[in-house]
Design a protein around this motif. Structure first.
Motif, PDB file in Angstrom:
ATOM      1  N   VAL A   1       0.843  -1.198   0.000  1.00 66.59           N
ATOM      2  CA  VAL A   1       0.000   0.000   0.000  1.00 66.59           C
ATOM      3  C   VAL A   1       0.876   1.244   0.000  1.00 66.59           C
ATOM      4  CG1 VAL A   1      -1.834   1.257   1.193  1.00 66.59           C
ATOM      5  CG2 VAL A   1      -1.749  -1.260   1.316  1.00 66.59           C
ATOM      6  N   ARG A   2       0.630   2.146  -0.922  1.00 65.32           N
ATOM      7  CA  ARG A   2       1.298   3.443  -0.951  1.00 65.32           C
ATOM      8  C   ARG A   2       0.351   4.497  -0.392  1.00 65.32           C
ATOM      9  NH1 ARG A   2       1.438   5.397  -5.287  1.00 65.32           N
ATOM     10  NH2 ARG A   2       0.111   3.956  -6.433  1.00 65.32           N
ATOM     11  N   VAL A   3       0.887   5.477   0.322  1.00 60.92           N
ATOM     12  CA  VAL A   3       0.064   6.522   0.930  1.00 60.92           C
ATOM     13  C   VAL A   3       0.697   7.882   0.658  1.00 60.92           C
ATOM     14  CG1 VAL A   3      -1.095   7.331   3.020  1.00 60.92           C
ATOM     15  CG2 VAL A   3      -0.516   4.891   2.781  1.00 60.92           C
ATOM     16  N   ASN A   4      -0.040   8.758  -0.002  1.00 58.82           N
ATOM     17  CA  ASN A   4       0.402  10.119  -0.280  1.00 58.82           C
ATOM     18  C   ASN A   4      -0.705  11.093   0.106  1.00 58.82           C
ATOM     19  OD1 ASN A   4       3.086   9.802  -1.832  1.00 58.82           O
ATOM     20  ND2 ASN A   4       1.739   8.379  -2.917  1.00 58.82           N
ATOM     21  N   ALA A   5      -0.393  12.373   0.050  1.00 57.30           N
ATOM     22  CA  ALA A   5      -1.401  13.395   0.343  1.00 57.30           C
ATOM     23  C   ALA A   5      -1.224  14.571  -0.595  1.00 57.30           C
ATOM     24  CB  ALA A   5      -1.294  13.864   1.795  1.00 57.30           C
ATOM     25  N   ILE A   6      -2.312  15.293  -0.784  1.00 55.37           N
ATOM     26  CA  ILE A   6      -2.269  16.550  -1.524  1.00 55.37           C
ATOM     27  C   ILE A   6      -2.717  17.676  -0.602  1.00 55.37           C
ATOM     28  CG2 ILE A   6      -2.629  15.510  -3.795  1.00 55.37           C
ATOM     29  CD1 ILE A   6      -5.614  16.529  -3.527  1.00 55.37           C
ATOM     30  N   ALA A   7      -2.223  18.875  -0.863  1.00 55.44           N
ATOM     31  CA  ALA A   7      -2.685  20.088  -0.187  1.00 55.44           C
ATOM     32  C   ALA A   7      -3.200  21.005  -1.297  1.00 55.44           C
ATOM     33  CB  ALA A   7      -1.554  20.741   0.588  1.00 55.44           C
ATOM     34  N   PRO A   8      -4.481  20.859  -1.662  1.00 55.71           N
ATOM     35  CA  PRO A   8      -4.999  21.572  -2.831  1.00 55.71           C
ATOM     36  C   PRO A   8      -5.405  23.009  -2.528  1.00 55.71           C
ATOM     37  CG  PRO A   8      -6.703  20.177  -1.919  1.00 55.71           C
ATOM     38  CD  PRO A   8      -5.472  19.944  -1.080  1.00 55.71           C
ATOM     39  N   VAL A   9      -5.281  23.856  -3.530  1.00 55.84           N
ATOM     40  CA  VAL A   9      -5.815  25.214  -3.479  1.00 55.84           C
ATOM     41  C   VAL A   9      -6.738  25.356  -4.678  1.00 55.84           C
ATOM     42  CG1 VAL A   9      -5.302  27.682  -3.520  1.00 55.84           C
ATOM     43  CG2 VAL A   9      -3.737  26.097  -2.360  1.00 55.84           C
ATOM     44  N   ALA A  10      -8.044  25.417  -4.435  1.00 52.05           N
ATOM     45  CA  ALA A  10      -9.013  25.443  -5.524  1.00 52.05           C
ATOM     46  C   ALA A  10     -10.328  26.047  -5.041  1.00 52.05           C
ATOM     47  CB  ALA A  10      -9.251  24.032  -6.070  1.00 52.05           C
ATOM     48  N   ARG A  11     -11.185  26.368  -5.986  1.00 53.04           N
ATOM     49  CA  ARG A  11     -12.496  26.932  -5.688  1.00 53.04           C
ATOM     50  C   ARG A  11     -13.466  25.823  -5.294  1.00 53.04           C
ATOM     51  NH1 ARG A  11     -13.451  28.214 -10.236  1.00 53.04           N
ATOM     52  NH2 ARG A  11     -12.360  30.214 -10.282  1.00 53.04           N
ATOM     53  N   THR A  12     -13.916  25.853  -4.053  1.00 52.58           N
ATOM     54  CA  THR A  12     -14.910  24.901  -3.568  1.00 52.58           C
ATOM     55  C   THR A  12     -15.881  25.642  -2.661  1.00 52.58           C
ATOM     56  OG1 THR A  12     -13.721  24.305  -1.545  1.00 52.58           O
ATOM     57  CG2 THR A  12     -13.126  23.089  -3.548  1.00 52.58           C
ATOM     58  N   ARG A  13     -16.898  24.949  -2.202  1.00 56.52           N
ATOM     59  CA  ARG A  13     -17.811  25.558  -1.233  1.00 56.52           C
ATOM     60  C   ARG A  13     -17.055  26.010   0.012  1.00 56.52           C
ATOM     61  NH1 ARG A  13     -22.463  22.120   0.903  1.00 56.52           N
ATOM     62  NH2 ARG A  13     -20.782  20.611   1.155  1.00 56.52           N
ATOM     63  N   LEU A  14     -16.061  25.247   0.414  1.00 52.81           N
ATOM     64  CA  LEU A  14     -15.332  25.578   1.631  1.00 52.81           C
ATOM     65  C   LEU A  14     -14.430  26.788   1.438  1.00 52.81           C
ATOM     66  CD1 LEU A  14     -14.362  22.113   3.162  1.00 52.81           C
ATOM     67  CD2 LEU A  14     -16.466  23.422   3.406  1.00 52.81           C
ATOM     68  N   THR A  15     -13.678  26.830   0.338  1.00 54.96           N
ATOM     69  CA  THR A  15     -12.777  27.964   0.149  1.00 54.96           C
ATOM     70  C   THR A  15     -13.545  29.252  -0.124  1.00 54.96           C
ATOM     71  OG1 THR A  15     -12.478  27.354  -2.193  1.00 54.96           O
ATOM     72  CG2 THR A  15     -10.822  26.582  -0.629  1.00 54.96           C
ATOM     73  N   LEU A  16     -14.693  29.159  -0.775  1.00 53.45           N
ATOM     74  CA  LEU A  16     -15.511  30.355  -0.995  1.00 53.45           C
ATOM     75  C   LEU A  16     -16.032  30.921   0.320  1.00 53.45           C
ATOM     76  CD1 LEU A  16     -17.513  29.283  -4.175  1.00 53.45           C
ATOM     77  CD2 LEU A  16     -15.831  31.129  -4.032  1.00 53.45           C
ATOM     78  N   ALA A  17     -16.121  30.059   1.339  1.00 48.78           N
ATOM     79  CA  ALA A  17     -16.617  30.493   2.644  1.00 48.78           C
ATOM     80  C   ALA A  17     -15.497  30.842   3.612  1.00 48.78           C
ATOM     81  CB  ALA A  17     -17.485  29.391   3.257  1.00 48.78           C
ATOM     82  N   THR A  18     -14.238  30.724   3.173  1.00 49.91           N
ATOM     83  CA  THR A  18     -13.108  30.983   4.068  1.00 49.91           C
ATOM     84  C   THR A  18     -12.898  32.481   4.233  1.00 49.91           C
ATOM     85  OG1 THR A  18     -12.018  28.934   3.392  1.00 49.91           O
ATOM     86  CG2 THR A  18     -10.638  30.606   4.435  1.00 49.91           C
TER      87      THR A  18
END
Length: 293
Positions: A195-212
């Motif tokens: 099993v490989r495990v990675n992560a992303i830290a995205p910056v994009a337009r979503t419901r959450l970022t529009l409310a930040t």
């Protein structure tokens, strides 16, 4: 020519809208069978609605893909277990886990309630772990039984909590920093089972970022027709799909992703050091540490 994810089965949490929806559509287009999970609640996690998950499933079925909807909460042990079981029951196996579901309950530290803190930690950090636990148990059993496992987990951290801490998001930032650490520990533990495990830290337009607070206006800015939308959630999906492929060699990594940029993030590292031949005294430390202020 075969698609990149032919024959693979994925669970994607929070896939009814935004970044998760884009993950689901691209992976299905690349041949994966997808369990589209979304509780369908509000930005703060309240309420539920089966519509968003089912709508994405219908989009996938319309172009000939394979998908089923799931509305369990990843923040509950039983909900996470049920998702893994549904993937196996519906499609015969599980190869990919994308932990993407999240909520916001932003406020400053002095004003934050226990419920505001706990709810965000539950969905993000506990939700990631609960899904990872049940998927890992499934893959460990397969590996112990002599089956070859080539599984991939992609977690979702954030700029908040890694390289861009944001005031008003103590709960969210703490959860996302925890997810980055969880990713590295899980990669170290689960590699022995394939099993490989990675992560992303995205910056994009979503419901959450529009409310930040302080960021909504930036993400909401209109993009002229024909120009590249650097905050489009569709920009995040390609690296996640690649990390989900069987032959991808990467593990234990955290990637910042925005627009056309992908950055490999580095966690805590040792910087400047002061040393003494014995214990430091309170009289000595002010002069020694002054340069770090």
């Amino acid at each position: 020519m075969s698609a990149a994810l032919d024959g693979r089965v994925a669970i994607i949490t929070g896939a009814g809208r935004g970044i998760g929806r884009e993950h689901a559509l691209l992976m299905a287009n690349e041949g994966a069978a997808v369990v589209v999970n979304d509780l369908g609640g509000g930005n703060d996690g309240s309420g539920s609605d089966a519509g968003p998950a089912q709508e994405v499933v219908e989009e996938i079925l319309a172009f000939g893909g394979r998908a089923v909807a799931n509305t369990d909460s990843c923040a509950t042990w039983e909900g996470a277990k049920a998702m893994v079981q549904q993937a196996v029951d519906e499609f015969g196996q599980l190869d990919i886990l994308v932990n993407n579901a999240g909520i916001l309950r932003d406020t400053f530290i002095a004003s934050m309630t226990e419920d505001q803190y706990d709810a965000v930690i539950d969905v993000h950090l506990k939700g990631h772990f609960a899904m990872l636990h049940h998927a890992a148990a499934y893959w460990k059993d397969k590996s112990k039984a002599g089956e070859q496992v080539a599984a991939s987990v992609i977690n979702t951290a954030s700029a908040s909590g890694t390289f861009m801490p944001n005031a008003g998001q103590t709960n969210y930032g703490a959860a996302k920093a925890g997810i980055a650490a969880l990713t590295q520990v899980a990669a170290d533990e689960l590699g022995r089972y394939g099993v490989r495990v990675n992560a992303i830290a995205p910056v994009a337009r979503t419901r959450l970022t529009l409310a930040t607070p302080g960021m909504g206006a930036l993400f909401a800015a209109e993009v002229p027709e024909g120009e590249f939308d650097m905050f489009g959630p569709q920009n995040i999906a390609p690296i996640v799909a690649y990390l989900a492929t069987e032959k991808c060699p990467l593990t234990g990594q955290v990637f910042g992703v925005q627009g056309g940029a992908i950055q490999r993030l580095h966690g805590w590292s040792i910087g400047e050091t002061i040393e003494n031949s014995g214990p430091w005294t309170l009289e000595e430390l002010p002069d020694q540490l002054a340069a770090w202020a």
